[in-house]
Write an enzyme that holds these catalytic residues in place. Structure first.
Site, PDB file in Angstrom:
ATOM      1  CG  HIS A   6      44.234  40.826  43.928  1.00 17.75           C
ATOM      2  ND1 HIS A   6      45.160  41.823  44.111  1.00 17.75           N
ATOM      3  CD2 HIS A   6      43.028  41.435  43.863  1.00 17.75           C
ATOM      4  CE1 HIS A   6      44.539  42.996  44.162  1.00 17.75           C
ATOM      5  NE2 HIS A   6      43.239  42.794  44.014  1.00 17.75           N
ATOM      6  CB  CYS A  18      43.331  44.474  40.848  1.00 13.87           C
ATOM      7  SG  CYS A  18      41.657  44.712  41.485  1.00 13.87           S
ATOM      8  CD  GLU A  59      48.164  39.863  44.105  1.00 15.25           C
ATOM      9  OE1 GLU A  59      47.841  39.382  43.006  1.00 15.25           O
ATOM     10  OE2 GLU A  59      47.711  40.954  44.522  1.00 15.25           O
TER      11      GLU A  59
HETATM   12  N1  GLN Z   1      40.473  50.632  42.683  1.00 19.63           N
HETATM   13  C1  GLN Z   1      40.088  49.577  41.802  1.00 19.63           C
HETATM   14  C2  GLN Z   1      38.699  49.042  42.113  1.00 19.63           C
HETATM   15  O1  GLN Z   1      38.168  49.234  43.167  1.00 19.63           O
HETATM   16  C3  GLN Z   1      41.103  48.449  41.832  1.00 19.63           C
HETATM   17  C4  GLN Z   1      41.261  47.800  43.170  1.00 19.63           C
HETATM   18  C5  GLN Z   1      42.498  46.948  43.284  1.00 19.63           C
HETATM   19  O2  GLN Z   1      43.450  47.117  42.536  1.00 19.63           O
HETATM   20  N2  GLN Z   1      42.532  46.045  44.243  1.00 19.63           N
HETATM   21  O3  GLN Z   1      38.100  48.421  41.274  1.00 19.63           O
END
Ligand code: GLN
Length: 539
Positions: free
Chosen positions: A511, A385, A513
């Site tokens: 994600h 992410c 995970e």
């Molecule tokens: N802050 C980033 C976004 O909003 C990544 C978010 C995250 O890593 N879950 O896109």
């Protein structure tokens, strides 16, 4: 199993918080499932936030995301990892959501002029939220009540349990009370009094515990067990000892040795003939405890002083590590320390780097520098992410020469917004539940590393972010061998990137995970660990 009435198990906590209700519930769920029962686990959280999505990880640990895009308590992660089945919005309810529903109804005039009160309106809504899961045809629903018995804020939940137990009738529900037996070193004794008091407190509310699960650092002597049983009104066999163990994954086996699952089934008048099938679980534990290889992974993030902030990542390492017979040690690195820090010594000896998800600009430059170091030194990297976004920014600045390239999350005036906000997100003001959340499809490009890793072209992974790879720059990236490995088939959004001239430099917008379980270690984590092993051998 023939379709019978759903049975309900309530798990309460006494004496102190943080005794591990989530792990005990998950372990019980896993044992019952391995006996052929269809089980789900739900958590009721007594705080006023609608969900933990807006909570700082330091407050409450990781925010776990379900397939249907609910932002939930991290215990749901344990439920999924132990049971290997998906949870949903219905599996986590907070006081905030309960009140919001009741107040919305009141505004619509649904209460027909009545005074709206905690009893019956709030308790009715709590009961509705518990029973809602029964529509999904579960044999058993385990409901974990957050907080500690005696807290003001959990009272309506305990009262709802009392009412439900009465409504459901004998043998259709039970209460497991998780408690602590403190050890007094000076007298060499385990003390039962705090547990007696918390069970008595439950009784004052009209709820009798059926089983006690006792957290303890020492074995419970026979006479103490008898005393607990007598003063808490439970059978001696229903006093279950839960000692501290080296890994949470041993808890189900330890509880099973004491017939925990059998005790529970008897209380619910359910058949116990089918012995649990624990072979795969035991195989996993054996591999986990007897690794043939060892790697160390740097986890570069902002919330590293509370490791619960990255719970699912740490657990995914355990699942994937066991599958690869590899012990994965995590070196927790605060990204702020990397900012113009001595990268070589901070990262000395690591075999891989995970660049963590996150929000806000603290420590961002440190992450960017870490990505550059790993790219140039050919250290395997998995960026998740924000981690993928960091890899993108670093590549834009240092390889494509796009000076001051950034994400518009951190620099709204960047001349090269390689990560930017999606059109439909631009006018969103509310912070809660408004990100790109939950399961999204991704089509992988044949011939890419990711395609091989998943061994599949069509995948689905869970998201939680607002910002995206800016496709205006795609040709520049592709021309320099940082290629998209997969895109969303409907929107064309880039969901993953990989560097071709590097042993393992993979960033994913999603994600992975959240989907790793004991039964199904995530292929991407496994490939990353294998790449770390390879890197180490080469060193
Ligand atoms: N802050 C980033 C976004 O909003 C990544 C978010 C995250 O890593 N879950 O896109």
């Amino acid at each position: 199993m023939s379709k019978k009435a759903t049975k309900y198990i309530f798990v309460t906590g006494g004496v102190t918080s943080s005794l591990g209700k989530g792990i005990v519930s998950s372990s019980l769920g896993m044992l019952l499932k391995s006996r052929g029962y269809n089980v789900t686990i739900q958590k009721l959280d007594p705080y006023i936030n609608i969900d933990p999505g807006t909570l700082n990880p330091y407050e409450h640990g990781e925010c776990y995301v379900t397939e249907d895009g609910a932002e939930t308590d991290l215990d749901l992660g344990h439920y999924e990892r132990f049971l290997n089945s998906a949870t949903s919005q219905n599996n986590n309810v907070t006081t905030g959501r309960i009140y919001q529903t009741v107040i919305d109804k009141e505004r619509k005039g649904d209460f027909l002029g009545k005074t709206v009160q905690v009893i019956p309106h709030i308790t009715n809504e709590i009961k509705r939220r518990i029973k809602i899961l029964a529509k999904e045809n579960y044999d058993i629903i385990i409901t974990e009540i957050g907080g500690t018995v005696g807290d003001i804020e959990s009272l309506p939940y305990i009262e709802s349990v009392r009412q439900l137990r009465w409504e459901l009738g004998e043998n259709n529900s039970m209460v497991i009370h998780l408690t602590l037996l403190p050890y007094l070193a000076s007298s060499g004794e385990l003390k039962t009094k705090p547990s007696q008091h918390s069970v008595r407190q439950l009784m004052e509310y009209g709820v009798q515990a059926n089983v006690l699960v006792c957290r303890t650092e020492h074995k419970i002597p026979k006479d103490q067990r008898a005393k607990l049983a007598q003063f808490c009104n439970v059978n001696q066999a229903n006093v279950i000892e839960c000692m501290d163990l080296p890994t949470i994954y041993e808890v189900p086996l330890e509880l099973h040795k004491q017939n925990f699952d059998e005790v529970v089934l008897r209380e619910l008048a359910l058949p116990i003939e089918q012995a649990p099938d624990l072979k795969d679980w035991k195989d996993f534990l054996k591999k986990y405890k007897n690794p043939k290889k060892h790697v160390e992974i740097a986890l570069v993030g902002k919330y590293v002083s509370l490791q619960d902030s990255y719970k699912s990542i740490a657990e995914a390492f355990i699942h994937a590590g066991a599958a690869s017979h590899t012990d994965v040690k995590v070196r927790w690195i605060y990204s702020g320390d990397l900012e113009n820090g001595d990268m070589a010594s901070l990262l000395a000896g690591v075999d891989g780097m995970l660049i963590a998800p996150g929000f806000g600009d603290r420590g961002i430059e440190g992450k960017i520098q870490a990505a550059q170091y790993a790219r140039e030194h050919k250290i395997p990297v998995l960026g998740i992410c924000l981690g993928m976004q960091i890899m993108t920014i670093e590549f834009a600045r240092n390889v494509l020469g796009l000076n001051k390239a950034h994400s518009t999350e951190f620099d709204t005036h960047s001349p090269y917004p390689v990560i930017n906000i999606m059109e439909e997100q631009k006018n969103v003001i509310d912070k809660g539940g408004t990100m790109r959340l939950g399961a999204w499809k991704c089509v992988l490009e044949p011939g890419t590393k990711l395609f091989d890793i998943y061994n599949n072209q069509n995948i689905s992974e869970r998201h939680r972010h607002r910002y995206e790879f800016n496709s205006d720059f795609i040709a520049d990236f592709e021309g320099n061998e940082f290629i998209p490995s997969g895109k969303n088939p409907d929107t064309g959004l880039v969901e993953a990137l990989e560097l071709q001239n590097h042993p393992f430099y993979v960033g994913v917008q999603y994600h992975p995970e959240y989907k790793s379980t004991v039964a199904n270690p995530h292929p991407l984590f496994k490939a990353f660990i294998d790449a770390a092993v390879k890197f180490q051998t080469k060193k």
